[in-house]
Enzyme design. Sequence first.
Site, PDB file in Angstrom:
ATOM      1  N   GLU A 254       0.838  -1.211   0.000  1.00 47.91           N
ATOM      2  CA  GLU A 254       0.000   0.000   0.000  1.00 47.91           C
ATOM      3  C   GLU A 254       0.870   1.258   0.000  1.00 47.91           C
ATOM      4  O   GLU A 254       1.849   1.351   0.743  1.00 47.91           O
ATOM      5  CB  GLU A 254      -0.901  -0.017   1.236  1.00 47.91           C
ATOM      6  CG  GLU A 254      -1.770   1.204   1.408  1.00 47.91           C
ATOM      7  CD  GLU A 254      -2.507   1.216   2.740  1.00 47.91           C
ATOM      8  OE1 GLU A 254      -3.415   2.046   2.897  1.00 47.91           O
ATOM      9  OE2 GLU A 254      -2.161   0.390   3.621  1.00 47.91           O
ATOM     10  N   LYS A 313      -9.492   2.224  -3.142  1.00 42.91           N
ATOM     11  CA  LYS A 313      -9.990   1.685  -1.876  1.00 42.91           C
ATOM     12  C   LYS A 313     -11.392   2.206  -1.574  1.00 42.91           C
ATOM     13  O   LYS A 313     -11.657   3.410  -1.658  1.00 42.91           O
ATOM     14  CB  LYS A 313      -9.030   2.059  -0.734  1.00 42.91           C
ATOM     15  CG  LYS A 313      -9.382   1.392   0.592  1.00 42.91           C
ATOM     16  CD  LYS A 313      -8.361   1.722   1.669  1.00 42.91           C
ATOM     17  CE  LYS A 313      -8.699   0.999   2.967  1.00 42.91           C
ATOM     18  NZ  LYS A 313      -7.771   1.354   4.060  1.00 42.91           N
ATOM     19  N   CYS A 362      -5.306  -2.686   2.839  1.00 46.11           N
ATOM     20  CA  CYS A 362      -5.215  -2.574   4.291  1.00 46.11           C
ATOM     21  C   CYS A 362      -6.310  -3.373   4.976  1.00 46.11           C
ATOM     22  O   CYS A 362      -6.487  -4.552   4.688  1.00 46.11           O
ATOM     23  CB  CYS A 362      -5.227  -1.101   4.691  1.00 46.11           C
ATOM     24  SG  CYS A 362      -4.702  -0.798   6.394  1.00 46.11           S
TER      25      CYS A 362
END
Length: 486
Positions: A254, A313, A362
């Site tokens: 990430e 995301k 994440c």
Amino acid sequence: MNRIACFAAGAASVAAFAPLALYPLIVVTLAVLIHYWMVATPAAAARSGFAFGLGIFGAGVSWIYVSLHDIGGMAAPVAALATLLLCAFIALLPAAAGWLQARIPAHPALRACLLIPASWTLFEWIRSWILSGFPWLSVGYSAVGWPLQGYAPLGGVFLISFLTASLAGALWLLAMRAPRAVAWTAVLIAIVAGGEGLRHIGWSTPQGAPLSVALLQGNIEQSLKFDPARYARTLDTYARLAEDSRARLIVFPETALPRFLDAVDPAYLKRLDAVAQRNQGDLLLGVPTRRSAEEFFNSVVAFGASPTQAYHKEHLVPFGEFAPPGLAWTLTLVNIPMSDFSRGKTSRPLEVAGQRIAVNVCYEDAFGDEIARMLPAATMLVNVSNVAWFGDSLAPAQHLQIAQMRAIETARMHLTATNTGITAAIDRDGQVLGRLPQFTEGRLETSARGYVGATPYVWWRDWAAVVLCLVVLIALTVIARAKRSR
């Protein structure tokens, strides 16, 4: 005294999760909670549930303090208070579970093995979505590597939470020498044996040849990640790790590049693209992207032989990646660069390296229901993370355990590339095939397989467990009212 015992049982429960992963312990600690819930008034059961919740969350997610203070720079007293308030807030859910089950009259055996498990699990599920959700330390995660994980492809982590609480209830009945002890022993054995049997079912089938994969771990300290003086060295680290690999799929963690994609030197991006082209494959790059000064995303962008694609995301971290309405001022208390991301729209799997990959970023993989939405189309799961935010704490091991559960639920391999660890390749049965040590720079070279097919969980997602809990609660309520009317 009972609240002290429940608090201690809750705190001890953390050892049932990774990294210790002593699953039977959670059955014992839940049995302690059940003991105090069996004859308690609704108010007393709520207090015991709150104490248990404060114990398990206070001990199990103490890494929140690390991210706020040690990494984020928040003043120690403020960080400690914020951590305590969060733990106290989510402990209200076990309190509510205790209150609800105590409101419904039931035979002791039904209360211990059905009513309490249903109430507990229902509020675990509520915790997974209320105020954007915090499903960390759901009881079912502790079953990874143990027989009960076999139920995950049927009803996911929450079904395992229900069955674990049922085991605890049966254990309590045995400890109290309840009538028909032999029957309750048989129940325990049947639940465990059923899970072990389910572990050997192949819920998916391989698609295509094995795929060579390289998962990169740059090990960039969070305090240095966004330091302009460190930027060139960061880029060099990841370019070197990528260029030394001949893998068809290379995965960066990430925000591996700590600048917006349009601000990265085009020559560097061509350098990365050349690596993927040389390997006749693709590269998944974690990098922030933007459409305007007000709209930017935490993204994964694909370069290489396949068409350029991107995943933005969707499930953002409150107070870390966005501030809830009216609370933007809280972001001034902590030093988190790019802390006001925009939410991505519903995405399809990325078609790279001959596979259809469900990318998640994440803690998105903590939400099994959301991961399952990309299936059965996706043949593989890939998570990119930056758990440097949590330092040397329990968080990375707990996150790996969550990723293992997602692999089991979906019967898909799950690859996870992280900045500081734990970078790992997880097989569809939850087995970790390879991993890199934490806080080391490295590249995990492995072979991965794509799979097709759908587990029952892919179709039903969390609703199987939720409906089960509601049926139990409604049925026992109806029975209790019928008895009162007679």
